[in-house]
Design an enzyme around this catalytic site. Structure first.
Site, PDB file in Angstrom:
ATOM      1  N   GLU A  13       0.786  -1.328   0.050  1.00 12.03           N
ATOM      2  CA  GLU A  13       0.194   0.099   0.127  1.00 12.03           C
ATOM      3  C   GLU A  13       0.798   1.247   0.027  1.00 12.03           C
ATOM      4  O   GLU A  13       0.146   2.415   0.188  1.00 12.03           O
ATOM      5  CB  GLU A  13      -0.939  -0.006   1.123  1.00 12.03           C
ATOM      6  CG  GLU A  13      -0.260  -0.263   2.546  1.00 12.03           C
ATOM      7  CD  GLU A  13      -1.384  -0.601   3.627  1.00 12.03           C
ATOM      8  OE1 GLU A  13      -2.502  -0.194   3.618  1.00 12.03           O
ATOM      9  OE2 GLU A  13      -0.961  -1.239   4.679  1.00 12.03           O
ATOM     10  N   CYS A  38      -7.414  -6.121  -1.355  1.00 15.40           N
ATOM     11  CA  CYS A  38      -8.676  -6.064  -0.410  1.00 15.40           C
ATOM     12  C   CYS A  38      -8.805  -4.482  -0.338  1.00 15.40           C
ATOM     13  O   CYS A  38      -9.599  -3.950   0.702  1.00 15.40           O
ATOM     14  CB  CYS A  38      -8.018  -6.429   0.983  1.00 15.40           C
ATOM     15  SG  CYS A  38      -6.512  -5.582   1.629  1.00 15.40           S
TER      16      CYS A  38
END
Length: 767
Positions: A605, A676
């Site tokens: 991320e 996700c």
């Protein structure tokens, strides 16, 4: 000029309504610039015309009567060009428009600047001077631009306040008033606004009427008496440590609480029918503005004392008040800043929609709302929240709009959308037990993101194949202290048992950024680039070790646990975390717990991790992309800031290329990769991710049936062709349009945001 500007803003802040605000502006600007005329023209969003709303120097009788079309005259020119226009001989300009009723034929010099708020032109601020007597210089132009920029937000707020109250800009009745924010969670909710606010926050107190004036007076008197006792006690306790002049401050506080001072004025407002907290807010704000406008520095500082006293009294008023909040069957929860705790306080089945001033579509509360299937609008910057309590509201979570006091026609329109949604959900229920497999045989796992136990129930009913992301910070956020190992173990066991034998991926504590704990505050100027995620837990191994120990013990006999490390930016963080995990594993085994070593993965991320996929994959069992944060960091857009929300786009070419690279690099070293983030729950985004090679998509439960339906109907070859078509487009909006057009061509238009044309919005956080 700065002092003048500060004074104007303070006075406008204290105005009762929009007309008074505008009168203050024209009067003070005329005085500050020593000019003969100052006027404000506002653009009415309903008629798309400029109206003269206030003037100092022109005929007052023309206010509210003189109007110009959107592009008419010099006013329209200033608005359409969105820049200042400075003319020494205005009547000679071809766009000059003369209105005899204003008396402006005497004035030749003209300086007009646009009033713009969040890209929306609200109106034009104008100064004028008699013939041959004035040419406005650069300094004066700069000052007027500064005034306009500073006052734009205040004007927008005042305009919104009037609209909610049922008044249009021209004084007529306002119906179907809409306010634009940021779409937080899809869906439509129709219900009653319930304003909630944090303790002792005067600014957030809503307007309400009291049911019993005598009871309200008694409640307020008791709160004031309690504050007096508190001040006396503190004064006595510190008496030996303070000089007489410092001790005198406590006497000042007590005098302010005298019945003839602040409390007396609050009581007068209560007798008019207002509830005590709202009356207190009005009086304290009035006192604060009065002191802040004083020239003497010492007296200006007393405004801080007034605020402090107000908060103290409010705190006592609010003791036990939480239990008195009644949540109707269709509650639209409204707040300056919604928190997970506020959501949890609403009785089950009563929460219909959410509205928050702060936050954006990817803030934590918005993600929770999507998981719960609650329509949400975030970033309602210009909306006077305290006026929404008790009003009928419509929350359009597709378009990011809120409608106040809707007409019967508008309510019927949105009721039809709600019925269509329910019908769509019923039609997708039959897919629950069917595999997520394309017509040409490609199998992909669909998992869910969870945090609350209610997520689990919904996830199982929608056919989830496991948990791709369990947000372990949620149990931490709903507690008033760090949960013990035993408490954490109970939380984790619930999740693991519910999905056994399917895998449950638990992310280690990810606080910081927009997720804070009241008992472990992290105050930083730039929290998203600061101390968060793995950085916090590695600095506090006592927190990390207890959490991992609870996870491992909870997995005994189930062996379906996976551990995921957030916010990884370099290899050393992974190695240090693995060392601690292995240490705990051996300690738990020594305690005679029969557990297996869980698979450990990292979240991609941070942009740095995109370029270290191979090195990270060598040390862990799997990779999972957190597309929300990755998008935020790649685009340098704070996902909680509604001012830049329109720049945050999952279909941005840079985001797509990064996601594609991650999937390719992971597979080249033989490691599975999942995603996700919220992009996985978008039907179009899910097809692109499948085409890129992602093995697992994890999303909120509400999105899972739609995504499964689309994937089961579209061949992998078709998705790959779509990816080829959009991969090198240079605009996120063009990419989005292409994906939506492709979905519509395959008959999936019903899964996209409903298209509808509705009344113009009054405010905008993202336009």
């Amino acid at each position: 000029m700065l002092s003048t500007l500060r004074t104007i803003i303070q006075e406008v802040n204290g105005a009762r309504d929009l007309p008074e605000s505008l009168d203050i502006i024209v009067s003070r600007v005329q005085e500050a610039m020593n000019t003969e005329v100052c006027s404000v023209y506002l653009l009415d969003p309903e008629t798309n015309r400029y109206y003269l709303m206030a003037t100092e120097g022109l005929h007052k009788s023309s206010v509210g009567k003189v109007s110009l079309a959107h592009s008419e005259g010099l006013i329209g020119l200033v608005g359409s060009r969105e820049e200042p226009i400075n003319l020494e001989d205005a009547p000679s300009h071809p766009r000059y428009r003369y209105f005899p009723e204003t008396g402006e034929e005497r004035f030749k010099s003209f300086l007009g600047v646009p009033i713009i708020h969040h890209r929306r032109v609200l109106g034009v601020l104008v100064v004028q001077q008699r013939q041959n007597s004035r040419c406005f210089d650069e300094g004066e132009e700069a000052f007027l631009v500064t005034v306009s920029a500073q006052l734009a937000g205040l004007i927008a707020h005042s305009e919104a306040t009037g609209a909610i109250g049922g008044l249009s800009l021209t004084g007529g009745a306002a119906r179907d008033v809409s306010f634009r924010g940021v779409a937080g969670s899809p869906g439509v909710a129709i219900g009653q606004g319930v304003v909630v606010y944090p303790p002792a926050d005067l600014d957030a107190v809503p307007d309400k009427l009291c049911e019993n004036i005598d009871d309200e007076l008694a409640r307020f008197d008791a709160a004031v008496a309690a504050v007096r006792e508190d001040i006396n006690a503190v004064g006595e306790r510190l008496a030996a440590q303070l000089r007489p002049e410092e001790q005198a401050l406590f006497d000042v506080y007590l005098r302010m609480l005298d019945g003839n001072a602040l409390p007396g004025e609050v009581c007068l407002r209560i007798k008019e029918g207002k509830w005590a907290p709202g009356a207190l807010r009005e009086v304290v704000h009035q006192y604060v503005r009065h002191f802040e406008m004083m020239g003497d520095h010492y007296l200006r500082e007393r405004a801080v004392d007034i605020k402090d006293l107000g908060r103290r009294v409010l705190s006592h008023l609010q003791e036990g008040e939480a239990q008195t909040i009644e949540y109707p069957q269709n509650t639209i929860l409204v707040s300056e800043e919604l928190t997970a705790t506020m959501l949890g306080e609403v009785e089950r089945g009563c929460l219909a929609g959410l509205v928050s001033v702060r936050g954006s579509s990817n803030s934590h509360v918005a993600i929770l709302a999507r998981a719960m299937g609650v329509p949400t609008v975030m970033g309602m910057v210009d909306v006077p929240v305290n006026q929404l309590d008790g009003r009928e509201l419509i929350v359009d979570g597709y378009d990011g709009k809120v409608y106040a006091s809707p007409s019967a026609e508008l309510r019927t329109f949105f009721e039809s959308i709600c019925e269509e949604e329910e019908e769509l959900v019923r039609g997708l229920e039959e897919l629950k037990d069917k595999p997520c497999e394309t017509p040409d045989g490609h199998r992909i796992k669909l998992m869910v993101n969870t945090g609350l136990m209610t997520d689990v129930v919904r996830s199982l009913s929608h056919g989830a194949e496991g948990i791709g992301l369990y947000r372990t910070e949620v149990p931490f956020m709903i507690n008033e202290r760090f949960p013990s190992e035993q408490e954490q173990r109970a939380y984790y066991r619930e999740q693991l048992e519910a999905f056994a034998p399917n895998e449950v991926t638990m992310r280690t504590l990810d606080i910081g950024g927009d997720k804070s704990l009241p008992y472990f505050p992290i105050a930083e100027e730039n929290p998203f680039l600061g101390w968060r995620g793995i950085r916090v837990t590695l600095d506090h191994p006592e927190i990390f070790l207890v959490q991992v120990r609870a996870m491992l013990k909870a997995s005994q006999g189930l062996n379906n646990l996976r551990i995921m490390l957030p916010m990884i930016s370099n290899v050393s963080e992974v190695e240090e975390a693995l060392h601690l995990i292995y240490r705990v594993y051996h300690e738990v085994r020594e305690e005679n717990f029969d557990v297996v070593m869980p698979k450990v993965g990292v979240m991609i991320e941070v942009p740095a991790a995109v370029y270290q996929v191979r090195e990270l994959a060598d040390r862990v069992d799997f990779l999972s992309v957190g597309s929300n944060d990755l998008t935020q960091y790649l685009l340098a857009v704070d996902r909680n800031n509604p001012r830049v929300a329109s720049l945050y786009h999952s279909y941005h070419p840079a985001v797509l290329q990064a996601l594609y690279r991650i999937a390719q690099d992971a597979h080249q070293v033989g490691k599975p990769v999942s995603i996700c983030g919220e992009m996985a729950g978008d039907p179009g985004g899910a097809l692109l991710l499948m085409a890129m090679g992602y093995d697992t998509l994890s999303m909120n439960a509400a999105s899972l049936p739609k995504v499964k339906s689309v994937i089961r109907s579209v061949p992998l070859s078709w998705a790959r062709k779509l990816l080829e078509d959009v991969m090198f487009l240079d605009s996120p909006h063009v990419v989005k349009s292409c994906v939506e057009l492709a979905l519509k061509s395959e008959g999936f238009g019903r899964y996209l945001r409903p298209e509808h044309v509705l009344p113009v919005d009054r405010g905008s956080a993202s336009a």
